[in-house]
Scaffold this motif. Sequence first.
Motif, PDB file in Angstrom:
ATOM      1  N   ARG A  32       0.426  -0.705  -0.084  1.00  0.00           N
ATOM      2  CA  ARG A  32      -0.132  -0.327   0.408  1.00  0.00           C
ATOM      3  C   ARG A  32       0.712   1.733  -0.374  1.00  0.00           C
ATOM      4  NH1 ARG A  32      -5.198   0.455  -0.138  1.00  0.00           N
ATOM      5  NH2 ARG A  32      -5.809   2.834   0.136  1.00  0.00           N
ATOM      6  N   ALA A  33       1.750   1.091   0.726  1.00  0.00           N
ATOM      7  CA  ALA A  33       2.882   2.391   0.767  1.00  0.00           C
ATOM      8  C   ALA A  33       3.148   2.660  -0.848  1.00  0.00           C
ATOM      9  CB  ALA A  33       3.855   2.367   2.233  1.00  0.00           C
ATOM     10  N   ARG A  34       4.032   1.301  -1.367  1.00  0.00           N
ATOM     11  CA  ARG A  34       4.402   2.232  -2.363  1.00  0.00           C
ATOM     12  C   ARG A  34       2.955   2.547  -3.571  1.00  0.00           C
ATOM     13  NH1 ARG A  34       6.542  -3.690  -1.345  1.00  0.00           N
ATOM     14  NH2 ARG A  34       4.839  -4.307  -2.811  1.00  0.00           N
ATOM     15  N   LEU A  35       1.674   1.456  -3.300  1.00  0.00           N
ATOM     16  CA  LEU A  35       1.250   2.687  -4.580  1.00  0.00           C
ATOM     17  C   LEU A  35       0.236   3.841  -3.684  1.00  0.00           C
ATOM     18  CD1 LEU A  35      -0.937  -0.830  -4.988  1.00  0.00           C
ATOM     19  CD2 LEU A  35       0.258   0.875  -6.540  1.00  0.00           C
ATOM     20  N   ALA A  36       0.913   3.862  -2.822  1.00  0.00           N
ATOM     21  CA  ALA A  36       0.180   5.523  -2.688  1.00  0.00           C
ATOM     22  C   ALA A  36       0.991   7.077  -3.449  1.00  0.00           C
ATOM     23  CB  ALA A  36       0.692   6.147  -1.032  1.00  0.00           C
ATOM     24  N   PRO A  37       1.645   6.261  -3.781  1.00  0.00           N
ATOM     25  CA  PRO A  37       2.986   8.074  -4.592  1.00  0.00           C
ATOM     26  C   PRO A  37       1.587   7.883  -5.905  1.00  0.00           C
ATOM     27  CG  PRO A  37       4.532   6.850  -3.639  1.00  0.00           C
ATOM     28  CD  PRO A  37       3.432   5.664  -3.464  1.00  0.00           C
ATOM     29  N   LEU A  38       1.357   6.893  -6.288  1.00  0.00           N
ATOM     30  CA  LEU A  38       0.334   6.703  -7.576  1.00  0.00           C
ATOM     31  C   LEU A  38      -0.769   7.471  -7.550  1.00  0.00           C
ATOM     32  CD1 LEU A  38       1.958   3.100  -8.551  1.00  0.00           C
ATOM     33  CD2 LEU A  38       2.716   5.313  -9.074  1.00  0.00           C
ATOM     34  N   GLY A  39      -0.850   7.804  -6.119  1.00  0.00           N
ATOM     35  CA  GLY A  39      -2.645   7.809  -5.949  1.00  0.00           C
ATOM     36  C   GLY A  39      -3.287   6.544  -5.802  1.00  0.00           C
ATOM     37  N   TYR A  40      -3.038   6.013  -5.365  1.00  0.00           N
ATOM     38  CA  TYR A  40      -4.019   4.584  -6.020  1.00  0.00           C
ATOM     39  C   TYR A  40      -5.156   4.442  -4.725  1.00  0.00           C
ATOM     40  CZ  TYR A  40      -5.141  -0.290  -4.474  1.00  0.00           C
ATOM     41  OH  TYR A  40      -6.241  -1.213  -4.309  1.00  0.00           O
ATOM     42  N   ALA A  41      -6.051   4.251  -5.169  1.00  0.00           N
ATOM     43  CA  ALA A  41      -7.801   3.488  -4.293  1.00  0.00           C
ATOM     44  C   ALA A  41      -7.731   2.517  -3.946  1.00  0.00           C
ATOM     45  CB  ALA A  41      -8.522   4.830  -5.239  1.00  0.00           C
ATOM     46  N   HIS A  42      -7.953   1.641  -4.902  1.00  0.00           N
ATOM     47  CA  HIS A  42      -8.655   0.835  -5.260  1.00  0.00           C
ATOM     48  C   HIS A  42      -7.992  -0.209  -6.511  1.00  0.00           C
ATOM     49  CE1 HIS A  42     -11.605   2.881  -7.645  1.00  0.00           C
ATOM     50  NE2 HIS A  42     -11.664   1.538  -7.926  1.00  0.00           N
ATOM     51  N   SER A  43      -8.664  -1.319  -6.486  1.00  0.00           N
ATOM     52  CA  SER A  43      -8.144  -2.561  -7.403  1.00  0.00           C
ATOM     53  C   SER A  43      -9.957  -2.531  -8.109  1.00  0.00           C
ATOM     54  CB  SER A  43      -7.592  -4.229  -7.034  1.00  0.00           C
ATOM     55  OG  SER A  43      -6.214  -3.212  -7.146  1.00  0.00           O
ATOM     56  N   ARG A  44      -9.862  -3.213  -9.575  1.00  0.00           N
ATOM     57  CA  ARG A  44     -10.832  -3.489  -9.445  1.00  0.00           C
ATOM     58  C   ARG A  44     -10.698  -5.031 -10.448  1.00  0.00           C
ATOM     59  NH1 ARG A  44     -13.779  -1.268 -14.403  1.00  0.00           N
ATOM     60  NH2 ARG A  44     -11.694  -0.323 -14.533  1.00  0.00           N
ATOM     61  N   VAL A  45     -10.937  -6.293 -10.459  1.00  0.00           N
ATOM     62  CA  VAL A  45     -10.634  -7.235 -10.723  1.00  0.00           C
ATOM     63  C   VAL A  45     -11.715  -7.703 -12.485  1.00  0.00           C
ATOM     64  CG1 VAL A  45     -11.111  -9.659 -11.063  1.00  0.00           C
ATOM     65  CG2 VAL A  45     -10.430  -9.069  -9.020  1.00  0.00           C
ATOM     66  N   VAL A  46     -10.702  -7.713 -13.483  1.00  0.00           N
ATOM     67  CA  VAL A  46     -11.497  -7.866 -14.928  1.00  0.00           C
ATOM     68  C   VAL A  46     -11.240  -9.140 -15.681  1.00  0.00           C
ATOM     69  CG1 VAL A  46     -11.124  -5.235 -15.353  1.00  0.00           C
ATOM     70  CG2 VAL A  46      -9.860  -7.284 -16.344  1.00  0.00           C
ATOM     71  N   ASP A  47     -10.731 -10.345 -14.611  1.00  0.00           N
ATOM     72  CA  ASP A  47     -11.317 -11.381 -15.457  1.00  0.00           C
ATOM     73  C   ASP A  47     -10.676 -12.136 -14.776  1.00  0.00           C
ATOM     74  OD1 ASP A  47     -11.321 -13.573 -17.701  1.00  0.00           O
ATOM     75  OD2 ASP A  47      -9.237 -12.549 -18.352  1.00  0.00           O
ATOM     76  N   SER A  48     -11.058 -12.968 -13.888  1.00  0.00           N
ATOM     77  CA  SER A  48     -10.623 -14.382 -13.542  1.00  0.00           C
ATOM     78  C   SER A  48     -11.507 -15.514 -13.070  1.00  0.00           C
ATOM     79  CB  SER A  48     -11.103 -13.820 -12.141  1.00  0.00           C
ATOM     80  OG  SER A  48     -12.476 -14.006 -12.141  1.00  0.00           O
TER      81      SER A  48
END
Length: 107
Positions: A32-48
């Motif tokens: 989560r800390a590595r993603l924070a500078p990218l403005g990360y908010a959440h993830s979506r699964v598009v194919d499982s």
Amino acid sequence: AFFGEPTLLASLDRVATLDTRAAVETWLMELRARLAPLGYAHSRVVDSRVKFLNATTALCSMTRIRMAADGTELPRGGATYLLRKHDGAWKIHALIATDPDKLVGAD
């Protein structure tokens, strides 16, 4: 709650074993800390895709899109998870970084 112990992580640049819940939680906080500078908010699964190997073991491959808080799509990625059912609950015991176009096929 989704990860079991131990959990194996295999990314493009490392392999690690997380033997305790505390180790899993630390890894998730670091991610989560590595993603924070990218403005990360959440993830979506598009194919499982799920492939059951037996009654208590399955592989689940997915393409996920990480989203920034402003709605911008961050780079897509893939993952393949090894899941094991124990005491009626499925837990992740391995996470393998996967190219989004190299997912494991479903049954």
